[in-house]
Structure formats: C-alpha cells, structure tokens
Enzyme design. Structure first.
Site, PDB file in Angstrom:
ATOM      1  CB  SER A  68      -1.997   3.607  -3.717  1.00 15.10           C
ATOM      2  OG  SER A  68      -2.515   4.757  -3.101  1.00 15.10           O
ATOM      3  CB  ALA A  69      -7.440   3.479  -2.097  1.00 19.52           C
ATOM      4  CG  ASP A  98      -1.745   7.691   0.657  1.00 19.07           C
ATOM      5  OD1 ASP A  98      -0.875   8.567   0.545  1.00 19.07           O
ATOM      6  OD2 ASP A  98      -2.620   7.482  -0.207  1.00 19.07           O
ATOM      7  CG  ASP A 114      -1.592   1.221   1.547  1.00 22.08           C
ATOM      8  OD1 ASP A 114      -2.318   1.663   0.656  1.00 22.08           O
ATOM      9  OD2 ASP A 114      -1.437   1.791   2.650  1.00 22.08           O
ATOM     10  CG  ASP A 122      -2.366   2.279   6.406  1.00 24.57           C
ATOM     11  OD1 ASP A 122      -2.549   2.086   5.196  1.00 24.57           O
ATOM     12  OD2 ASP A 122      -2.955   3.179   7.041  1.00 24.57           O
ATOM     13  CD  GLU A 147      -8.957   5.125   6.366  1.00 25.75           C
ATOM     14  OE1 GLU A 147      -9.121   6.258   5.903  1.00 25.75           O
ATOM     15  OE2 GLU A 147      -7.861   4.546   6.375  1.00 25.75           O
ATOM     16  CE  LYS A 184      -5.569  -0.238  -1.432  1.00 22.17           C
ATOM     17  NZ  LYS A 184      -4.317   0.099  -0.736  1.00 22.17           N
TER      18      LYS A 184
HETATM   19  P1  TMP Z   1      -3.818   4.117   0.322  1.00 20.97           P
HETATM   20  O1  TMP Z   1      -4.587   2.966  -0.290  1.00 20.97           O
HETATM   21  O2  TMP Z   1      -2.570   4.445  -0.473  1.00 20.97           O
HETATM   22  O3  TMP Z   1      -3.508   3.937   1.760  1.00 20.97           O
HETATM   23  O4  TMP Z   1      -4.772   5.441   0.213  1.00 20.97           O
HETATM   24  C1  TMP Z   1      -5.948   5.552   0.924  1.00 20.97           C
HETATM   25  C2  TMP Z   1      -5.902   6.624   1.982  1.00 20.97           C
HETATM   26  O5  TMP Z   1      -6.329   7.872   1.426  1.00 20.97           O
HETATM   27  C3  TMP Z   1      -6.866   6.323   3.106  1.00 20.97           C
HETATM   28  O6  TMP Z   1      -6.182   6.058   4.311  1.00 20.97           O
HETATM   29  C4  TMP Z   1      -7.687   7.612   3.278  1.00 20.97           C
HETATM   30  C5  TMP Z   1      -6.972   8.605   2.440  1.00 20.97           C
HETATM   31  N1  TMP Z   1      -7.854   9.669   1.854  1.00 20.97           N
HETATM   32  C6  TMP Z   1      -7.586  11.006   2.158  1.00 20.97           C
HETATM   33  O7  TMP Z   1      -6.651  11.294   2.915  1.00 20.97           O
HETATM   34  N2  TMP Z   1      -8.379  11.978   1.603  1.00 20.97           N
HETATM   35  C7  TMP Z   1      -9.416  11.688   0.760  1.00 20.97           C
HETATM   36  O8  TMP Z   1     -10.111  12.599   0.277  1.00 20.97           O
HETATM   37  C8  TMP Z   1      -9.692  10.301   0.456  1.00 20.97           C
HETATM   38  C9  TMP Z   1     -10.822   9.956  -0.449  1.00 20.97           C
HETATM   39  C10 TMP Z   1      -8.870   9.332   1.015  1.00 20.97           C
HETATM   40 MG    MG Z   2      -2.821   3.241   3.511  1.00 19.22          MG
END
Ligand code: TMP
Ligand code: MG
Length: 299
Positions: free
Chosen positions: A164-165, A51, A49, A238, A96, A213
């Site tokens: 990554s989301a 973030d 992942d 995470d 979340e 995912k």
């Molecule tokens: P990741 O899959 O790389 O961890 O990314 C997802 C993270 O993005 C998740 O922990 C929440 C964050 N996020 C924000 O910080 N701001 C936003 O507007 C959105 C939609 C998600």
């Molecule tokens: Mg993350």
C-alpha cells in the site's frame, strides 16, 4: 464470438457472470485459473493493494476513507492542517483518476501530493497510542466478504502481501480491528517513525506512492525470495499503479490481475480492460475474489 467463452468461464466460476464483471479475454482467464488450480495452493501467493481495494470505496452513497483520510479526519490533526490536506486532495485526486493523462505525466504530481501531505502530517505531533482510537472513530470499512477472504487464505497458509501507498500503521490497525490480521499477512507500506515519547517525527524508509510500487517491490527482495516456491500470483488493485506490485516475484509463472474500478468508470474502463484480466465495476464486495479462491481451493 466471445459469448461461448464467457459461458464456459462462468460455468467454472458462476460469479464471473455477475453484471459487475468485465474481461478482455475470458479464455485466458480460464486458462490461467486452470493452471493455478492444477499447480495447487502451495504454489500461490496473493498480493493486494489496500485503499479502495481491500477497503470499500463507498457505503450507502458516502465515500469511505483511505488510510490517509482516517488520520486527516481524526482529532490529532488541527483544523488548519485538515484544510490544507483537503486542498491537496481536491487538487491531486482528480489527477490520479484522470484517464487523459499518462502515468509519466502523473508521476511527478503524485510524488508532489505524497510529499506535501506527509510533510504536513509530520508537523502534527501524531501520537502512536491514539491511532487505535482514530481508526475506531472512522468510517473505514473492508469490503463485504473480507472475513471469508482473509480466513480462507490463512486456513490454507497462502501468503497475503498487502502492498500500500497508504499509511502502514493505520492500515494495520484497520485489519487488526477487523480481527483478520492473521499470521500469513505481511504489509509493505509507509510507516511512521516515533520518538521515545511516542510522537511521530518522520516516515521510515523510501516513500511508496501510487506509481512506484515496482521500486518498492524490488526493495523487498527478501520477502519474495522467501516465497520463491510460489510462482503463481493473484493480484488485486484499484489503480493502474497497482499492476507492478508483482514485479518482485521470483520466477513468476501465472499472474491473474483483478482490478476494482470504483470511480469514473466509463472513461477508465478501456485502460483497465487493457491491463487487468478481470475488471470489477463499482463492486463493493469480495464476491469475485472469494469465488476464485473457492475454485482454487477445490481440487
Ligand atoms: P493504496 O496504495 O493503499 O491504494 O493507497 C493510495 C491511496 O491513498 C490513493 O488512492 C490516494 C490516497 N491518498 C489520500 O487519500 N490522501 C493523501 O493525502 C494521499 C497522499 C494519498
Ligand atoms: Mg488503492
């Protein structure tokens, strides 16, 4: 009963004795690592992942930005839109990380968060050529030890999939500016679509949010097909949504799941211990993943 087992694992990899490390079943971790080491690096792939997994959660007591936050705080976004995005963050982030709700309960709300945030971003005339500056001006930070992690995988030609989301265009820039966008790195994420003048008009393809995912992996069968000869997986995440990132791996053999538990540690630990093999509590470094790679490299 568990103590001697923990000692054996720590002897193999002393970093697993760090105070930040928790394991539900240290013996299984040891067995998995021994199998992976025996099978060799040419059978390994790493799926991570982005973030709060490759990037830090906090530095000197201050929260570090996600790829979405990097855009949100940039000059490209109007004050009014910043405020709206903050309202969304304040509403949905506690959901979340709420351990009293099931993934099934959270899923529609997370879709709502991503959809609303992306709709707001699409109205902002984000320019492709300003993303570099937005990342430069942000406090984005990869975890301590990131260079060793990326370099080791590249040196040994182990594929690293960043799944990554977050925002693909932004996270690529973070990795590039850190000097570690090596040829072994591939990214699956939400990418922006720009018109001929370089202004963002939409997002490409299917939305990836924190809990789909698995579906995202199954849409990328080509990538996993190419890596068919690598049935062993080191997975880093995470969120509990990151656990399905390896669901597209073909003929999978061993999967070792490492989870960074950054926030609301006490109440979330039981569920993390249930699903991740190794849980790292408020650990802002790559020390444990790097120690595991060192162990796998040595044969
Ligand atoms: P990741 O899959 O790389 O961890 O990314 C997802 C993270 O993005 C998740 O922990 C929440 C964050 N996020 C924000 O910080 N701001 C936003 O507007 C959105 C939609 C998600
Ligand atoms: Mg993350």
């Amino acid at each position: 009963m568990q103590r001697p087992v923990i000692r054996i694992t720590c002897k193999m990899i002393p970093a697993l004795g760090n105070t930040s490390v928790r394991m539900r079943d240290p013996q299984r971790v040891e067995e998995t690592l021994r199998c992976m080491q025996k099978a060799g690096l040419n059978t390994l792939q790493v799926i991570s992942d982005f973030d709060m997994t490759l990037t830090r959660f906090a530095h000197n007591g201050k929260r570090c930005p996600t790829s979405h936050n990097i855009l949100e705080i940039s000059k490209m976004i109007s004050a009014e839109c910043k405020e709206k995005l903050k309202v969304l963050l304040d509403k949905y982030y506690p959901i979340e990380i709420d351990s009293s709700r099931t993934i099934e309960e959270k899923l529609p709300l997370m879709v709502e968060w991503w959809t609303r945030a992306h709709e707001l971003m699409m109205q902002q005339k984000i320019r492709k050529d300003q993303l570099t500056l937005a990342v430069q001006e942000s406090d984005a930070m990869l975890r301590e030890g990131y260079q060793e992690f990326f370099d080791c995988l590249n040196q040994h030609s182990v594929p690293l999939l960043i799944f990554s989301a977050g925002l693909g265009d932004v996270l690529e820039e973070v990795v590039r500016q850190a000097g570690v966008f090596h040829p072994n790195v591939k990214v699956i994420s939400n990418y922006m679509d720009f018109d001929e003048t370089g202004v963002m008009t939409a997002f490409k393809g299917e939305l990836i949010h924190i809990y789909n995912k698995r579906e995202g992996a199954l849409l990328n069968t080509g990538h996993f097909e190419e890596l068919r000869s690598r049935p062993n997986v080191l997975l880093l995440g995470d969120s509990l949504g990151d656990l399905t990132m390896a669901d597209g791996v073909q003929e999978v053999e061993e999967v070792l799941k490492i989870g960074f538990l950054n926030d609301k540690v006490d109440e979330r630990l039981p569920s993390y211990l249930n699903s991740y093999d190794i849980v790292l509590l408020e650990d802002e470094t790559m020390e444990v993943p790097n120690a595991i790679l060192d162990f796998l490299v040595a044969d």
